[in-house]
Structure formats: C-alpha cells, structure tokens
Motif scaffolding. Structure first.
Motif, short mmCIF file in Angstrom:
data_model
loop_
_atom_site.label_atom_id
_atom_site.label_comp_id
_atom_site.label_asym_id
_atom_site.label_seq_id
_atom_site.Cartn_x
_atom_site.Cartn_y
_atom_site.Cartn_z
N ARG A 46 0.89 -1.17 0.00
CA ARG A 46 0.00 0.00 0.00
C ARG A 46 0.92 1.22 0.00
N VAL A 47 0.78 2.05 -1.00
CA VAL A 47 1.62 3.24 -1.14
C VAL A 47 0.74 4.48 -1.08
N ASP A 48 1.02 5.35 -0.14
CA ASP A 48 0.29 6.61 0.03
C ASP A 48 1.27 7.76 0.07
N PHE A 49 0.74 8.97 -0.04
CA PHE A 49 1.57 10.17 0.16
C PHE A 49 0.75 11.19 0.93
N LEU A 50 1.45 12.09 1.59
CA LEU A 50 0.79 13.09 2.42
C LEU A 50 0.23 14.23 1.57
N ALA A 51 -1.08 14.40 1.61
CA ALA A 51 -1.70 15.55 0.93
C ALA A 51 -1.25 16.81 1.64
N GLY A 52 -0.80 17.77 0.88
CA GLY A 52 -0.31 19.01 1.48
C GLY A 52 1.16 18.97 1.83
N GLY A 53 1.78 17.81 1.68
CA GLY A 53 3.21 17.68 1.91
C GLY A 53 3.64 17.97 3.34
N ASN A 54 4.93 18.19 3.49
CA ASN A 54 5.51 18.46 4.81
C ASN A 54 4.88 19.66 5.49
N SER A 59 1.97 21.93 10.03
CA SER A 59 0.87 22.80 10.45
C SER A 59 -0.10 22.09 11.38
N ALA A 60 -0.22 20.77 11.21
CA ALA A 60 -1.10 19.98 12.08
C ALA A 60 -0.46 19.72 13.44
N GLY A 61 0.78 20.17 13.62
CA GLY A 61 1.46 19.99 14.90
C GLY A 61 1.98 18.58 15.13
N LEU A 62 2.14 17.82 14.06
CA LEU A 62 2.62 16.44 14.18
C LEU A 62 4.15 16.42 14.31
N PRO A 63 4.70 15.36 14.88
CA PRO A 63 6.15 15.34 15.15
C PRO A 63 6.98 15.31 13.87
N VAL A 64 8.12 15.96 13.93
CA VAL A 64 9.03 16.04 12.79
C VAL A 64 10.43 15.69 13.27
#
Length: 120
Positions: A46-54, A59-64
């Motif tokens: 299953r291959v996905d990519f993040l809509a809106g990119g990095n 912006s969603a406050g997710l860990p980087v």
C-alpha cells in the motif's frame, strides 16, 4: 525512513517486503510522482503520500525529525540552500545569489526555453 526519489530502486533492495509506504515532500505533487514509482517497485504494498506535503504535516502539529538519522540512501543528492543553511559560508551565499541573479540571462542564452520576462 528517508530516501530520495532517485534512490527508490536502492531502497527496494533494502526493504523488498515493505507492506506500507508513505511518501512525503515539501510539495505533495513531488510525493505523488514518487508514489507512482514506488507502486511499480513494490506492487503488493500500500503506497500513500501526504496531501499538502511536509507543510501540512507541520501545520497539524505532528512530530518532525531533524536531520536524516534513518536514511536508506546516501545524502549526496541533498542540496542545502545557502540562505537557509545556518552553516553556509559568505562565499556560498554570494555564489548562490550570483547564480540566481544571472539565471534569466543564462536560460535566454541557452535558447531551450521560450518565455517572456514581465516587470510590474
């Protein structure tokens, strides 16, 4: 795990049985292109990519993560812009700006691109 698009075949040899792959980039259009490549390399995954990119992720406050502690391929194709690299030398900055300021003339002289420069 980090890997540049050009090194996806090498990543495939290191992770031949990946079941899920999520790709990201600064621009999600770049991740979408890499997703097509990844689907061909890992047909059962299953291959996905993040809509809106990095930017959307951040912006969603997710860990980087910073740096590339878990890279699957060499960093040799990563280029840090002198104006964002805190360790860039003055010469690197000047060289970059000299290159950038002469770019329109270089492209015009090359003759391979047709465009008009418009000034406001």
């Amino acid at each position: 795990l980090w890997c540049a698009r050009a090194y996806l075949p090498e990543a495939r040899s290191r992770l031949p049985h990946a079941e899920r792959i999520v790709l990201t980039a600064e621009d999600s259009a770049h991740a979408a292109l890499a997703a097509a490549d990844a689907r061909a390399l890992w047909p059962g995954a299953r291959v996905d990519f993040l809509a809106g990119g990095n930017p959307a992720w951040e912006s969603a406050g997710l860990p980087v993560e910073t740096g590339m502690p878990r890279a699957l391929c060499p960093e040799e194709d990563v280029w840090y812009r002198p104006y964002t690299d805190l360790n860039a030398s003055r010469e690197a900055m000047r060289g970059y700006f000299d290159w950038e300021s002469g770019l329109v003339e270089k492209i015009r002289a090359d003759g391979c691109a047709a465009f008009d420069v418009r000034r406001r």
